[in-house]
Design a protein around this motif. Structure first.
Motif, PDB file in Angstrom:
ATOM      1  N   ASP A 103       0.860  -1.177   0.000  1.00 37.63           N
ATOM      2  CA  ASP A 103       0.000   0.000   0.000  1.00 37.63           C
ATOM      3  C   ASP A 103       0.900   1.231   0.000  1.00 37.63           C
ATOM      4  O   ASP A 103       1.450   1.625   1.026  1.00 37.63           O
ATOM      5  CB  ASP A 103      -0.899  -0.006   1.234  1.00 37.63           C
ATOM      6  CG  ASP A 103      -1.805   1.220   1.290  1.00 37.63           C
ATOM      7  OD1 ASP A 103      -2.116   1.769   0.218  1.00 37.63           O
ATOM      8  OD2 ASP A 103      -2.174   1.637   2.409  1.00 37.63           O
TER       9      ASP A 103
ATOM     10  N   ARG B 137      -1.999   3.376  -4.673  1.00 39.12           N
ATOM     11  CA  ARG B 137      -3.362   3.895  -4.492  1.00 39.12           C
ATOM     12  C   ARG B 137      -3.792   4.713  -5.703  1.00 39.12           C
ATOM     13  O   ARG B 137      -4.951   4.648  -6.135  1.00 39.12           O
ATOM     14  CB  ARG B 137      -3.438   4.722  -3.208  1.00 39.12           C
ATOM     15  CG  ARG B 137      -3.324   3.871  -1.939  1.00 39.12           C
ATOM     16  CD  ARG B 137      -3.750   4.639  -0.702  1.00 39.12           C
ATOM     17  NE  ARG B 137      -2.831   5.716  -0.358  1.00 39.12           N
ATOM     18  CZ  ARG B 137      -1.758   5.568   0.410  1.00 39.12           C
ATOM     19  NH1 ARG B 137      -1.446   4.375   0.899  1.00 39.12           N
ATOM     20  NH2 ARG B 137      -0.981   6.603   0.701  1.00 39.12           N
TER      21      ARG B 137
ATOM     22  N   GLN C 176      -4.687   2.346  -8.628  1.00 48.23           N
ATOM     23  CA  GLN C 176      -6.022   1.781  -8.452  1.00 48.23           C
ATOM     24  C   GLN C 176      -7.097   2.827  -8.735  1.00 48.23           C
ATOM     25  O   GLN C 176      -8.108   2.532  -9.379  1.00 48.23           O
ATOM     26  CB  GLN C 176      -6.155   1.225  -7.035  1.00 48.23           C
ATOM     27  CG  GLN C 176      -5.238   0.026  -6.778  1.00 48.23           C
ATOM     28  CD  GLN C 176      -5.169  -0.361  -5.314  1.00 48.23           C
ATOM     29  OE1 GLN C 176      -5.270   0.485  -4.428  1.00 48.23           O
ATOM     30  NE2 GLN C 176      -4.981  -1.648  -5.052  1.00 48.23           N
TER      31      GLN C 176
END
Length: 299
Positions: free
Chosen positions: A83, A88, A91
């Motif tokens: 992560d 992020r 995505q």
């Protein structure tokens, strides 16, 4: 595009600010992608598939381009699921992610690597890691025109050489192709020799049958990729304070530090005018600076 300029030890330096190109598709990444994307469009591909790490500037630009221009993207990532701010964003931009592990990612140059992914995504156009290869280099040839259009703003009639960071060597190869021997290209290796940048540059130039390959690679990895040591960090912050130009430690700061070392060593004649390419990568700056400092030598 914008230039920042400075003078040190009798050397004039013009900085091509590719970090200002676009808030998302930033730096040299668009130039490396454009011919790949045109090829994908010509083939009526459903989308584009490529590779990179959890902080990849290349995948970030590709995913952002996919969202902006409405094509699907798939990313094959190094290591296990992480992560990170970059992940992020990938995505959020709609990129489909596959984590290959470290061993699986090392197989990316094997003959059987791409066929398995092309079987899974038969209508997707594969782009090499970092947007590399001859198409990526051909896109970077446009940087020469950008610089020549802006020389007058500095009162320059010409320049003597290029200096930039090299992660895959694609941008450097594109400059070499575009210059065709008119001006030398110097690239500071931001990754260890084991990453094969020298071989990649040579392969691109051979494929293009380059008439005159006037370039040189300098070691600047500081013993590894993605390592931030105290000396590098101190140099980066001092440079930013003096120039007002934001840098990041993995490429631009390494390249600028290596250039300073060569200037101080007398490599360039007094009065030389050099074009430094700021290749962007600022989207990964925060993550890079959050890593624990590592002391490493520049051997």
């Amino acid at each position: 595009m914008a230039f920042a300029w400075s003078q040190q030890a009798g050397i004039e330096l013009a900085m091509l600010r590719l970090d200002l190109l676009d808030p998302l598709i930033s730096g040299n990444k668009w130039f490396k992608l454009v011919h790949h994307l045109l090829a994908a469009q010509a083939l009526a591909a459903e989308g584009v598939i490529s590779l990179g790490g959890a902080h990849s500037n290349h995948l970030h630009a590709l995913a952002a381009a996919g969202k902006r221009f409405n094509f699907k993207t798939v990313g094959l990532l190094r290591g296990n699921a992480q992560d990170t701010p970059t992940v992020r964003d990938l995505q959020a931009f709609g990129m489909q992610l596959h984590w290959l592990g470290y061993g699986g990612y090392r197989e990316r140059h094997a003959a059987e690597f791409w066929p398995q992914w092309q079987a899974r995504y038969p209508d997707f156009y594969p782009v090499p890691e970092g947007g590399g290869g001859l198409p990526g280099a051909q896109g970077c040839m446009a940087l020469i025109r950008l610089v020549r259009e802006q020389l007058a703003s500095l009162g320059w009639s010409d320049y003597d050489a290029w200096w930039l960071a090299a992660g895959t060597g694609t941008t450097a190869a594109g400059l070499v192709l575009g210059e065709a021997g008119a001006h030398p290209v110097y690239a500071a290796l931001a990754v260890p020799a084991s990453h094969g940048v020298a071989a990649q540059v040579s392969a691109i130039l051979q494929e293009a049958a380059a008439p005159d390959a006037h370039y040189q690679l300098f070691e600047a990895s500081r013993a590894g990729f993605a390592k931030v040591d105290p000396e590098l960090l101190s140099f980066m912050h001092a440079s930013e304070a003096a120039s007002g130009v934001p840098l990041e430690p993995l490429y631009s700061a390494k390249a600028l530090m290596a250039l300073r070392q060569q200037v101080e060593a007398g490599y360039f004649a007094r009065g030389s005018r050099l074009v430094f390419v700021h290749t962007g990568g600022l989207q990964g700056r925060a993550a890079a600076l959050s890593q624990p400092l590592q002391t490493c030598s520049a051997n």
